[in-house]
Scaffold this motif. Sequence first.
Motif, PDB file in Angstrom:
ATOM      1  N   HIS A  82       0.896  -1.269  -0.034  1.00 51.12           N
ATOM      2  CA  HIS A  82      -0.183  -0.001   0.035  1.00 51.12           C
ATOM      3  C   HIS A  82       0.909   1.308   0.090  1.00 51.12           C
ATOM      4  O   HIS A  82       0.473   2.295   0.751  1.00 51.12           O
ATOM      5  N   SER A  83       1.935   1.305  -0.881  1.00 50.52           N
ATOM      6  CA  SER A  83       2.883   2.568  -0.994  1.00 50.52           C
ATOM      7  C   SER A  83       2.703   2.900  -2.415  1.00 50.52           C
ATOM      8  O   SER A  83       2.613   2.261  -3.348  1.00 50.52           O
ATOM      9  N   THR A 142       2.865   5.841   2.345  1.00 49.61           N
ATOM     10  CA  THR A 142       2.272   4.311   2.764  1.00 49.61           C
ATOM     11  C   THR A 142       1.100   4.781   3.404  1.00 49.61           C
ATOM     12  O   THR A 142       0.952   5.485   4.350  1.00 49.61           O
ATOM     13  N   SER A 160      -6.899   3.601   4.739  1.00 55.13           N
ATOM     14  CA  SER A 160      -6.567   4.792   3.781  1.00 55.13           C
ATOM     15  C   SER A 160      -6.123   6.001   4.396  1.00 55.13           C
ATOM     16  O   SER A 160      -6.023   7.098   3.747  1.00 55.13           O
ATOM     17  N   ALA A 220      -0.400   4.316  -4.280  1.00 52.77           N
ATOM     18  CA  ALA A 220      -0.643   3.532  -3.338  1.00 52.77           C
ATOM     19  C   ALA A 220      -2.301   3.191  -2.894  1.00 52.77           C
ATOM     20  O   ALA A 220      -2.198   2.329  -2.261  1.00 52.77           O
ATOM     21  N   THR A 221      -3.093   3.655  -3.608  1.00 51.25           N
ATOM     22  CA  THR A 221      -4.638   3.667  -3.767  1.00 51.25           C
ATOM     23  C   THR A 221      -4.892   2.227  -4.329  1.00 51.25           C
ATOM     24  O   THR A 221      -5.615   1.386  -3.993  1.00 51.25           O
ATOM     25  N   GLY A 231      -2.470   0.579  -6.628  1.00 46.73           N
ATOM     26  CA  GLY A 231      -1.534  -0.240  -7.116  1.00 46.73           C
ATOM     27  C   GLY A 231      -0.974  -0.042  -8.303  1.00 46.73           C
ATOM     28  O   GLY A 231      -1.481   0.844  -9.208  1.00 46.73           O
TER      29      GLY A 231
END
Length: 291
Positions: free
Chosen positions: A178-179, A203, A208, A288-289, A291
């Motif tokens: 999630h980065s 990250t 979220s 991050a949101t 991918g």
Amino acid sequence: MKPAAFDYYAPATAEEAVALLSEFGDDAKFIAGGQSLMPMLNLRLAVFEHLVDLRRVDTLRGIEVRGDSVWIGAGTTHSAVGRSAQIRDAVPLLSRATPLIGHFQIRNRGTIGGSIAHADGAAEYPAVVLTLDAEIEALSPRGTRTIPASQFFTGMWSTDLADDELITGITCPAAPAHSGYAIEEFTRRSGDFAVAGAAVALTLAADSTIERCAITTFGLGPTATRATAVEQAVTGLAVAGQEPETVARDVLDGVEAISADLHGPVEYRKRVGTAMVARAWQRAVEEATHG
């Protein structure tokens, strides 16, 4: 022009190299890729009586995954970093910064350690290691020490390295889940140093919200600069509520060392810097949101 006369040494080990530097002191200089040093020598902006060539030191080259981090030998070329699948997967910000460095001839010769040691405020690699909270490994006759990137860059072309120290490697943390990472820069021509640039690493937590945030500007002053106040302000907040333009304005409002130069006046460079931060922030958030 050609450089002033110098004695040339090509040691086979890092220990031999630092011993030579310790012996000759200020009259000696390491040379790796030479992409920054040679122009200065040729123009006689710098003069050294002894050059210590690091190209035969095999232990300074290589890329190794070590648990949850990646070690890159200081003598590893930019092109080797750019080609590495390990870097691309584990340290994507470093991989994405590499094509922005100069031209392919420079990337074939220049080294990551040389770029970091040179500490140019407009260079990409110093900004990246600062953003990633990387660690710089240095060797001297006294042994090895590790310097956090946050403490390494002390001013224009200056670092925390002692006079007899050699960078041997850089350790970057591997990207967690999630980065998102992004680097943006504006140049007059492809391969030029950046008028302004920004690197962002994010990250996200499971809900979220922002778990870690790092924003670095470069090309605007003597050193790359982390926007620590903005980073702290947005950490723990919902990423969806952070407008890129607002974040960017807050970042540039906190940059105190913007200077006018041949690229333009301060206000112009600040506007360009704001745009680069906004773009990098948006791209990092998207990665991050989604991918």
